[in-house]
Design a protein around this motif. Structure first.
Motif, mmCIF file in Angstrom:
data_model
loop_
_atom_site.group_PDB
_atom_site.id
_atom_site.type_symbol
_atom_site.label_atom_id
_atom_site.label_comp_id
_atom_site.label_asym_id
_atom_site.label_seq_id
_atom_site.Cartn_x
_atom_site.Cartn_y
_atom_site.Cartn_z
ATOM 1 N N ILE A 26 0.841 -1.200 0.000
ATOM 2 C CA ILE A 26 0.000 0.000 0.000
ATOM 3 C C ILE A 26 0.877 1.251 0.000
ATOM 4 C CG2 ILE A 26 -1.630 1.355 1.393
ATOM 5 C CD1 ILE A 26 -2.971 -1.353 2.139
ATOM 6 N N ALA A 27 1.951 1.230 0.802
ATOM 7 C CA ALA A 27 2.881 2.371 0.827
ATOM 8 C C ALA A 27 3.519 2.566 -0.550
ATOM 9 C CB ALA A 27 3.947 2.151 1.898
ATOM 10 N N THR A 39 -8.857 7.729 0.392
ATOM 11 C CA THR A 39 -8.920 6.921 1.606
ATOM 12 C C THR A 39 -9.924 5.786 1.466
ATOM 13 O OG1 THR A 39 -8.315 8.866 2.889
ATOM 14 C CG2 THR A 39 -9.280 7.036 4.108
ATOM 15 N N GLU A 40 -11.036 6.029 0.784
ATOM 16 C CA GLU A 40 -12.054 4.985 0.623
ATOM 17 C C GLU A 40 -11.476 3.761 -0.074
ATOM 18 O OE1 GLU A 40 -15.201 6.645 -1.778
ATOM 19 O OE2 GLU A 40 -13.944 6.633 -3.567
ATOM 20 N N ARG A 46 -7.408 -2.538 2.372
ATOM 21 C CA ARG A 46 -6.894 -2.983 3.664
ATOM 22 C C ARG A 46 -7.756 -4.121 4.227
ATOM 23 N NH1 ARG A 46 -5.115 2.836 4.634
ATOM 24 N NH2 ARG A 46 -2.853 2.605 4.836
ATOM 25 N N LYS A 47 -8.923 -4.330 3.627
ATOM 26 C CA LYS A 47 -9.804 -5.441 4.027
ATOM 27 C C LYS A 47 -9.712 -6.597 3.042
ATOM 28 C CE LYS A 47 -13.057 -2.543 6.388
ATOM 29 N NZ LYS A 47 -13.961 -2.768 7.416
ATOM 30 N N ILE A 124 -18.931 7.780 -13.807
ATOM 31 C CA ILE A 124 -19.726 6.808 -13.065
ATOM 32 C C ILE A 124 -20.282 7.442 -11.796
ATOM 33 C CG2 ILE A 124 -19.704 4.626 -11.814
ATOM 34 C CD1 ILE A 124 -17.538 3.675 -13.763
ATOM 35 N N SER A 125 -19.373 7.934 -10.937
ATOM 36 C CA SER A 125 -19.801 8.425 -9.634
ATOM 37 C C SER A 125 -18.743 9.353 -9.050
ATOM 38 C CB SER A 125 -20.012 7.225 -8.705
ATOM 39 O OG SER A 125 -20.517 7.621 -7.459
ATOM 40 N N ASP A 126 -19.140 10.149 -8.060
ATOM 41 C CA ASP A 126 -18.179 11.053 -7.435
ATOM 42 C C ASP A 126 -17.205 10.319 -6.517
ATOM 43 O OD1 ASP A 126 -20.158 10.494 -5.547
ATOM 44 O OD2 ASP A 126 -20.161 12.511 -4.709
ATOM 45 N N SER A 127 -17.540 9.087 -6.128
ATOM 46 C CA SER A 127 -16.632 8.302 -5.287
ATOM 47 C C SER A 127 -16.967 6.825 -5.389
ATOM 48 C CB SER A 127 -16.732 8.747 -3.824
ATOM 49 O OG SER A 127 -17.987 8.349 -3.279
#
Length: 142
Positions: A26-27, A39-40, A46-47, A124-127
């Motif tokens: 991830i880093a 972050t989302e 992370r899961k 598609i979407s804002d997030s």
């Protein structure tokens, strides 16, 4: 911080998932990315990594883990064709799922791997959370 997978919209069903991306990878992704990695997305990988979601029973949406994200962005030269972006998945139908700034501002867009141009991105979407939890933009995927 919302648990996206725990609040998954009814249009989505988890079809497959692998273990979480490790913090070292991830880093590396954070350093690799030309944009601030949302972050989302980081919370999601992370899961689970290589998350496969069935969309309305018709198509699969794949969210890559950190290593897959780096590999695919490099393999397809995503940032060369769409600067300041980060592809985070695909629809198994030839389209990348990408964080970028396009006609609707910053958000999640789809763009064909064989036509990687900012002008060709489809909003598609804002997030990612808005898509997966609220279903905003799901009709664009099916």
């Amino acid at each position: 911080m919302m648990d996206v997978l725990g609040n998954l919209n009814q249009a989505f069903r988890i079809a497959a998932a692998e273990n979480a991306s490790d913090e070292e990878t991830i880093a590396s992704l954070i350093v690799f990315s030309e944009i601030v990695v949302p972050t989302e997305y980081l919370n999601l990988i992370r899961k689970h990594s290589e998350l496969e979601l069935m969309v309305s029973g018709t198509r699969t949406l794949r969210i890559w883990g950190a290593s897959g994200c780096i590999e695919m962005n490099e393999a397809y030269h995503i940032q060369k064709y769409i600067p300041r972006s980060l592809a985070i998945g695909d629809d198994e139908g030839g389209n990348a799922l990408i964080y970028a700034t396009g006609c609707e501002g910053f958000g999640v867009y789809a763009v064909a791997f064989n036509d990687l141009e900012a002008e060709e991105m489809k909003y598609i979407s804002d997030s990612l959370a808005s898509l997966l939890v609220n279903g905003k933009g799901v009709q664009t995927l099916v």
